[in-house]
Motif scaffolding. Structure first.
Motif, PDB file in Angstrom:
ATOM      1  N   GLU A  81       0.826  -1.195   0.000  1.00 38.07           N
ATOM      2  CA  GLU A  81       0.000   0.000   0.000  1.00 38.07           C
ATOM      3  C   GLU A  81       0.865   1.251   0.000  1.00 38.07           C
ATOM      4  O   GLU A  81       0.542   2.260  -0.610  1.00 38.07           O
ATOM      5  N   ALA A  82       2.028   1.152   0.662  1.00 38.48           N
ATOM      6  CA  ALA A  82       2.939   2.305   0.724  1.00 38.48           C
ATOM      7  C   ALA A  82       3.433   2.677  -0.664  1.00 38.48           C
ATOM      8  O   ALA A  82       3.461   3.855  -1.034  1.00 38.48           O
ATOM      9  N   ALA A  83       3.821   1.659  -1.445  1.00 37.35           N
ATOM     10  CA  ALA A  83       4.336   1.935  -2.783  1.00 37.35           C
ATOM     11  C   ALA A  83       3.273   2.617  -3.636  1.00 37.35           C
ATOM     12  O   ALA A  83       3.566   3.526  -4.420  1.00 37.35           O
ATOM     13  N   LYS A  84       2.024   2.178  -3.493  1.00 38.22           N
ATOM     14  CA  LYS A  84       0.942   2.777  -4.280  1.00 38.22           C
ATOM     15  C   LYS A  84       0.616   4.185  -3.796  1.00 38.22           C
ATOM     16  O   LYS A  84       0.254   5.052  -4.586  1.00 38.22           O
ATOM     17  N   THR A  85       0.749   4.399  -2.504  1.00 39.50           N
ATOM     18  CA  THR A  85       0.478   5.728  -1.949  1.00 39.50           C
ATOM     19  C   THR A  85       1.468   6.754  -2.481  1.00 39.50           C
ATOM     20  O   THR A  85       1.121   7.906  -2.737  1.00 39.50           O
ATOM     21  N   TYR A  86       2.705   6.310  -2.695  1.00 43.02           N
ATOM     22  CA  TYR A  86       3.770   7.233  -3.067  1.00 43.02           C
ATOM     23  C   TYR A  86       4.043   7.275  -4.559  1.00 43.02           C
ATOM     24  O   TYR A  86       5.182   7.491  -4.988  1.00 43.02           O
ATOM     25  N   VAL A  87       3.005   7.101  -5.363  1.00 47.14           N
ATOM     26  CA  VAL A  87       3.179   7.209  -6.814  1.00 47.14           C
ATOM     27  C   VAL A  87       3.683   8.603  -7.170  1.00 47.14           C
ATOM     28  O   VAL A  87       3.219   9.611  -6.630  1.00 47.14           O
ATOM     29  N   ASN A  88       4.670   8.671  -8.056  1.00 46.26           N
ATOM     30  CA  ASN A  88       5.213   9.952  -8.527  1.00 46.26           C
ATOM     31  C   ASN A  88       4.327  10.498  -9.644  1.00 46.26           C
ATOM     32  O   ASN A  88       3.941   9.745 -10.550  1.00 46.26           O
ATOM     33  N   VAL A  89       4.051  11.778  -9.595  1.00 45.87           N
ATOM     34  CA  VAL A  89       3.044  12.360 -10.477  1.00 45.87           C
ATOM     35  C   VAL A  89       3.576  13.536 -11.290  1.00 45.87           C
ATOM     36  O   VAL A  89       4.597  14.135 -10.957  1.00 45.87           O
ATOM     37  N   ILE A  90       2.842  13.830 -12.344  1.00 44.84           N
ATOM     38  CA  ILE A  90       3.000  15.106 -13.039  1.00 44.84           C
ATOM     39  C   ILE A  90       2.133  16.099 -12.275  1.00 44.84           C
ATOM     40  O   ILE A  90       0.926  15.900 -12.132  1.00 44.84           O
ATOM     41  N   ALA A  91       2.768  17.147 -11.752  1.00 46.57           N
ATOM     42  CA  ALA A  91       2.033  18.151 -10.975  1.00 46.57           C
ATOM     43  C   ALA A  91       1.955  19.457 -11.747  1.00 46.57           C
ATOM     44  O   ALA A  91       2.919  19.864 -12.407  1.00 46.57           O
ATOM     45  N   VAL A  92       0.796  20.095 -11.682  1.00 48.04           N
ATOM     46  CA  VAL A  92       0.567  21.371 -12.360  1.00 48.04           C
ATOM     47  C   VAL A  92      -0.171  22.310 -11.408  1.00 48.04           C
ATOM     48  O   VAL A  92      -0.682  21.888 -10.374  1.00 48.04           O
ATOM     49  N   LYS A  93      -0.222  23.571 -11.785  1.00 45.46           N
ATOM     50  CA  LYS A  93      -1.009  24.510 -10.989  1.00 45.46           C
ATOM     51  C   LYS A  93      -2.479  24.221 -11.224  1.00 45.46           C
ATOM     52  O   LYS A  93      -2.906  23.918 -12.342  1.00 45.46           O
TER      53      LYS A  93
END
Length: 274
Positions: free
Chosen positions: A224-236
């Motif tokens: 669950e930890a690995a899924k929680t910490y998915v790296n994302v494309i972040a935008v305003k």
């Protein structure tokens, strides 16, 4: 005289049309540019692979590397960059809370198992009282490091602290471990000075560690930890549905990029499946 005036009018009209056309063409070109702030490994490397795919559809991807966890968010909040690619959702949410920013997740791309890596010692069984372990000092990553240490029987944390955990929440420390809290990028640089270091995937890669071969312990890929910490494309906030952003996310989740990730990072980076 009339002919000369008419000729001048025609030339002027053509010139205006020509300049207008150039401006429209230039604007169209600018509209097809996507600027992204990213960590060097693996984020910028993955984005480099996406450039060729995006170019086929007329998009230019411009990537700028940053070595810290603050500037990439600041330049997106200010509008200097369209997006960033370096962080997981808990860090993004905590940053928004602390800095009063307005950044949102535009798409999950990959996750990186957090691991415990050897410093002066090679196995957790070698720990003795007073040993030092280096961990990231930002809120969510420190909590993640401490939770991993707890999972491996090194410490016990106060019940319910979760992603808010800090060293102050340790209620049982049988080895009397001392924690060296450092900015994320600095943790791997003290491997020769501490018993173990606890790193997130991109900094482990930059330090030359392999999750599969070098980690003493790490988060399971289906945890669950690995899924929680998915790296994302972040935008305003408000830009998540922009054409360029949607295209970028689409490409980063493509089979071509998934294959690159799987063949390149030896389990340290894993494509995220929605």
């Amino acid at each position: 005289m009339k002919k000369n005036i008419l000729k001048a009018v025609v030339i002027g009209t053509l010139l205006v049309a020509s300049l207008t056309g150039c401006k429209k063409e230039e604007k169209a070109s600018e509209d097809k540019v996507i600027t992204v702030a990213a960590s060097a490994t693996p984020h910028a490397e993955i984005l480099e692979q996406a450039k060729t795919i995006l170019a086929k559809d007329g998009w230019e991807l411009k990537v700028t590397e940053f070595s810290d966890y603050v500037q990439p968010n600041s330049v997106v909040e200010s509008g200097e960059f369209d997006a960033n690619y370096f962080q997981h959702i808990p860090y993004l949410e905590q940053f928004n809370k602390d800095q009063k920013t307005h950044l949102v997740n535009a798409g999950g791309i990959h996750y990186e198992p957090f691991g415990i890596y050897p410093g002066t010692k090679k196995d957790l069984s070698e720990l003795v009282k007073g040993d030092v372990i280096a961990v990231p000092n930002d809120t969510t990553n420190e909590a993640r490091a401490l939770l991993l240490l707890q999972d491996n029987g090194i410490i016990t944390l106060k019940d319910g602290v979760g992603l808010e955990a800090t060293v102050k929440d340790i209620v049982d420390n049988p080895y009397e471990i001392k924690f060296q809290e450092l900015e994320g990028a600095q943790v791997s640089r003290v491997v020769s000075e501490v018993a173990f270091v606890v790193l997130n995937g991109n900094y482990a890669l930059e330090a030359g560690f392999s999750v599969a071969k070098d980690a003493v312990a790490y988060e399971a890929s289906d945890s669950e930890a690995a899924k929680t910490y998915v790296n994302v494309i972040a935008v305003k906030e408000g830009n998540e549905d922009n054409e360029g952003i949607k295209k970028l996310v689409e490409v980063l989740k493509s089979d071509e990029i998934k294959k690159f990730i799987e063949e390149t990072y030896d389990g340290a980076v894993i494509p995220f499946e929605d």
